[in-house]
Design an enzyme around this catalytic site. Structure first.
Site, PDB file in Angstrom:
ATOM      1  CG  ASP A  74     -14.786  18.836  13.538  1.00 26.37           C
ATOM      2  OD1 ASP A  74     -15.820  18.828  14.234  1.00 26.37           O
ATOM      3  OD2 ASP A  74     -14.779  19.172  12.341  1.00 26.37           O
ATOM      4  CG  HIS A  79     -19.332  26.176  13.627  1.00 29.17           C
ATOM      5  ND1 HIS A  79     -20.065  26.318  12.477  1.00 29.17           N
ATOM      6  CD2 HIS A  79     -18.871  24.900  13.628  1.00 29.17           C
ATOM      7  CE1 HIS A  79     -20.040  25.174  11.811  1.00 29.17           C
ATOM      8  NE2 HIS A  79     -19.333  24.296  12.485  1.00 29.17           N
TER       9      HIS A  79
HETATM   10  C1  HEM Z   1     -19.178  21.256  15.131  1.00 27.82           C
HETATM   11  C2  HEM Z   1     -15.531  23.071  12.514  1.00 27.82           C
HETATM   12  C3  HEM Z   1     -18.383  23.142   8.597  1.00 27.82           C
HETATM   13  C4  HEM Z   1     -22.100  21.684  11.282  1.00 27.82           C
HETATM   14  C5  HEM Z   1     -17.938  21.719  14.757  1.00 27.82           C
HETATM   15  C6  HEM Z   1     -16.786  21.832  15.624  1.00 27.82           C
HETATM   16  C7  HEM Z   1     -15.765  22.335  14.879  1.00 27.82           C
HETATM   17  C8  HEM Z   1     -16.263  22.560  13.551  1.00 27.82           C
HETATM   18  C9  HEM Z   1     -14.348  22.617  15.350  1.00 27.82           C
HETATM   19  C10 HEM Z   1     -16.736  21.450  17.111  1.00 27.82           C
HETATM   20  C11 HEM Z   1     -16.513  19.996  17.318  1.00 27.82           C
HETATM   21  C12 HEM Z   1     -17.749  19.210  17.663  1.00 27.82           C
HETATM   22  O1  HEM Z   1     -18.646  19.720  18.352  1.00 27.82           O
HETATM   23  O2  HEM Z   1     -17.824  18.048  17.235  1.00 27.82           O
HETATM   24  C13 HEM Z   1     -15.994  23.233  11.215  1.00 27.82           C
HETATM   25  C14 HEM Z   1     -15.196  23.740  10.121  1.00 27.82           C
HETATM   26  C15 HEM Z   1     -15.994  23.757   9.017  1.00 27.82           C
HETATM   27  C16 HEM Z   1     -17.297  23.278   9.431  1.00 27.82           C
HETATM   28  C17 HEM Z   1     -13.745  24.184  10.242  1.00 27.82           C
HETATM   29  C18 HEM Z   1     -15.694  24.172   7.602  1.00 27.82           C
HETATM   30  C19 HEM Z   1     -14.504  24.126   7.055  1.00 27.82           C
HETATM   31  C20 HEM Z   1     -19.640  22.796   8.988  1.00 27.82           C
HETATM   32  C21 HEM Z   1     -20.790  22.778   8.122  1.00 27.82           C
HETATM   33  C22 HEM Z   1     -21.845  22.378   8.881  1.00 27.82           C
HETATM   34  C23 HEM Z   1     -21.345  22.148  10.221  1.00 27.82           C
HETATM   35  C24 HEM Z   1     -20.776  23.111   6.632  1.00 27.82           C
HETATM   36  C25 HEM Z   1     -23.285  22.190   8.483  1.00 27.82           C
HETATM   37  C26 HEM Z   1     -23.886  22.920   7.580  1.00 27.82           C
HETATM   38  C27 HEM Z   1     -21.611  21.396  12.527  1.00 27.82           C
HETATM   39  C28 HEM Z   1     -22.410  20.781  13.581  1.00 27.82           C
HETATM   40  C29 HEM Z   1     -21.566  20.658  14.691  1.00 27.82           C
HETATM   41  C30 HEM Z   1     -20.274  21.205  14.301  1.00 27.82           C
HETATM   42  C31 HEM Z   1     -23.855  20.338  13.487  1.00 27.82           C
HETATM   43  C32 HEM Z   1     -21.915  20.052  16.064  1.00 27.82           C
HETATM   44  C33 HEM Z   1     -22.524  21.064  16.977  1.00 27.82           C
HETATM   45  C34 HEM Z   1     -22.971  20.440  18.295  1.00 27.82           C
HETATM   46  O3  HEM Z   1     -23.613  19.394  18.262  1.00 27.82           O
HETATM   47  O4  HEM Z   1     -22.694  21.020  19.333  1.00 27.82           O
HETATM   48  N1  HEM Z   1     -17.593  22.175  13.512  1.00 27.82           N
HETATM   49  N2  HEM Z   1     -17.247  22.972  10.764  1.00 27.82           N
HETATM   50  N3  HEM Z   1     -20.004  22.418  10.251  1.00 27.82           N
HETATM   51  N4  HEM Z   1     -20.347  21.635  12.998  1.00 27.82           N
HETATM   52 FE1  HEM Z   1     -18.823  22.370  11.904  1.00 27.82          FE
END
Ligand code: HEM
Length: 484
Positions: A200, A340
């Site tokens: 992450d 996601h």
């Molecule tokens: C990216 C996991 C909750 C927004 C990611 C990534 C993972 C991840 C593995 C990819 C790593 C990265 O691109 O930096 C999770 C898990 C969550 C969670 C396990 C809950 C337990 C959330 C929530 C939001 C969110 C609540 C917003 C409402 C984002 C955004 C990205 C991201 C904006 C970057 C996407 C990009 O720029 O390509 N998340 N996330 N995440 N997540 Fe989550």
């Protein structure tokens, strides 16, 4: 146009550079004596870790690593944020923070509790309240200290210092602790991975005029998307001085059902990849997980390496964020629309499309911080595919507009712009549901690369336990307006 100059000694450290941490307290407090608190706050200000300080700390960490010295550099950080109820208690008019000062129906004013069921989709109790931990339901949370450090001893010591400033434990206490949640980075090689196992913190907005190393990836964003009072903050012109150089913080306490998630991947493992190659059950489960997230566990984006992980690519900052869904705007072969990362940042799906309208993504971008909490999955939990011990993510993100940032993304509105979602109704209904943060039983299409219209149903794997919206003021705002 001239690039905004950011006063790095005036901005709290977590906002732009992220407090360095192995462990961290999210310490939620209630202000019991407003006037006394405002006096005590003067003594806290010198302890606040600014962006400038974090950059120096990071240099110390780098030097330590370069010299191959043993152990970790001892360091701590402290940041402070306030809820709307906190400003009310302090008798500070915070209209300048509101997206609509006349009606004050904005997310910050209303608070996350009211937002949770109706807007964010959190499960409700029979009485209509979100099904959260009681500590987040009593309208008592006025502020938040984030205390970070390299060890539990360091952050406990820092917490004692903070408590002493506010007289906690004495008759003159100006605050009461509501709840402290401890976050811990995962052990060993898993240290940057969240509990489902995925790397992450790879993709965060790169800020114009601040970030020096700009790696290939999404376009840089104006500082005002994250820091108030700058280009890109829509309310820039009407922010009072004390409300500049700050940011809004959306906090979410999220349980992750890891053994259940793992079982789901095994039970629904893909049989073939997008080239028609037969997969072993392990490979099929791994590919399904990667397609739900949009990245392999290593961090490698599936838009670039759709059917085979590439750990070298995952580690390379020049390549691991350099993808745009550019030549697959109408296709889910490589990456599902609802994966996601594709839903939360649709990149060229919306912006810079070769033909048709270009919808800017920058206003919806957020600076993600946060940390894992809870223990590793036990043997018993794995065998029974049932969570017994709480674990998950203390999710925190910064932005200057909560409605366009966290709230918009959590509602999973982001991929509305997909060409597909505009033309295909059935599809439209199903691509909306984020397989990671989505709530309730839901279906998702695009998981099977060879049959993208096929739908898979899934339960919620992430359970919200509490949350709140805060404002993280500048040092000058703290010193000159909030403290007296
Ligand atoms: C990216 C996991 C909750 C927004 C990611 C990534 C993972 C991840 C593995 C990819 C790593 C990265 O691109 O930096 C999770 C898990 C969550 C969670 C396990 C809950 C337990 C959330 C929530 C939001 C969110 C609540 C917003 C409402 C984002 C955004 C990205 C991201 C904006 C970057 C996407 C990009 O720029 O390509 N998340 N996330 N995440 N997540 Fe989550």
């Amino acid at each position: 146009p001239a690039v905004d100059k950011l006063d790095l000694k005036n901005i709290q450290g977590d906002i732009l550079s992220g407090l360095p941490k192995k462990t961290e307290f999210y310490y939620f407090f209630n202000i019991t004596d407003g006037p006394e608190f405002r006096k005590d706050l003067c003594d806290l200000v010198p302890l606040i870790t600014t962006v400038d300080q974090v950059l120096k700390d990071r240099k110390r960490i780098d030097d330590h690593k370069k010299q191959k010295l043993p152990g970790l550099v001892p360091l701590t950080g402290v940041n402070i944020s306030f809820s709307h109820l906190g400003f009310v208690k302090l008798k500070i008019n915070d209209d300048t923070l509101s997206a609509n000062p006349a009606s004050r129906t904005d997310a910050f004013t209303v608070g996350q509790k009211k937002d949770a069921v109706t807007t964010l989709g959190d499960p409700a109790r029979p009485d209509g309240q979100p099904d959260w931990d009681d500590s987040f339901l009593k309208n008592e949370i006025h502020g938040l200290f984030i205390i970070s450090g390299e060890s539990i001893e360091s952050i406990e010591k820092k917490k004692r210092e903070v408590n002493k400033i506010f007289g906690v434990g004495s008759e003159k206490a100006s605050i009461k602790e509501i709840k402290t949640i401890k976050g811990d980075v995962r052990p060993g090689d898993l240290h940057a991975h969240e509990h489902f196992g995925f790397l992450d913190g790879i993709s965060n907005p790169v800020i114009k005029g601040f970030d020096k190393d700009v790696n290939p990836g999404p376009p840089v964003v104006d500082p005002g998307v994250i820091v108030t009072g700058h280009t890109g903050d829509e309310a820039k012109d009407r922010r009072q001085d004390w409300a500049k150089d700050g940011s809004f913080l959306a906090f979410r306490w999220l349980d992750q059902l890891v053994p259940e998630f793992d079982k789901y991947l095994v039970d629904n493992a893909l049989k073939e990849d997008g080239n028609g190659q037969t997969l072993t059950p392990e490979q099929g489960a791994e590919l399904l997980g990667a397609r739900m997230v949009g990245r392999w566990k290593s961090g490698a984006p599936i838009d670039l390496v759709p059917f085979k992980d590439d750990p070298q690519l995952a580690k390379d900052p020049k390549r691991n964020n350099n993808f745009h869904y550019a030549d697959e705007i109408n296709s889910q072969l490589r990456c599902p629309f609802a994966a996601h990362v594709r839903k939360t940042n649709p990149r060229n799906d919306l912006e810079g499309r070769p033909n048709g309208v270009s919808i800017p993504v920058a206003p919806n971008r957020i600076m993600r911080r946060g940390i894992q909490f809870g223990k590793e999955v036990t043997k018993e939990e794995k065998e029974s595919a049932t969570t017994k011990l709480p674990r998950g993510l203390l999710f925190a993100c910064y932005q200057t507009n909560l409605e366009k940032g966290f709230q918009f993304i959590q509602q999973s509105k982001v991929s509305f712009g997909h060409a597909d979602s505009r033309t295909s109704k059935a599809h439209d209904n199903h691509i909306r549901l984020d397989p990671i943060v989505g709530q309730g039983n839901r279906v998702m299409s695009g998981l099977d690369p060879l049959d993208p219209k096929k739908e898979l149903s899934m339960p919620a794997f992430v359970v919200p336990r509490g949350g709140e919206y805060f404002f993280t003021p500048s040092l000058k705002g703290l010193k000159n307006t909030i403290a007296v």
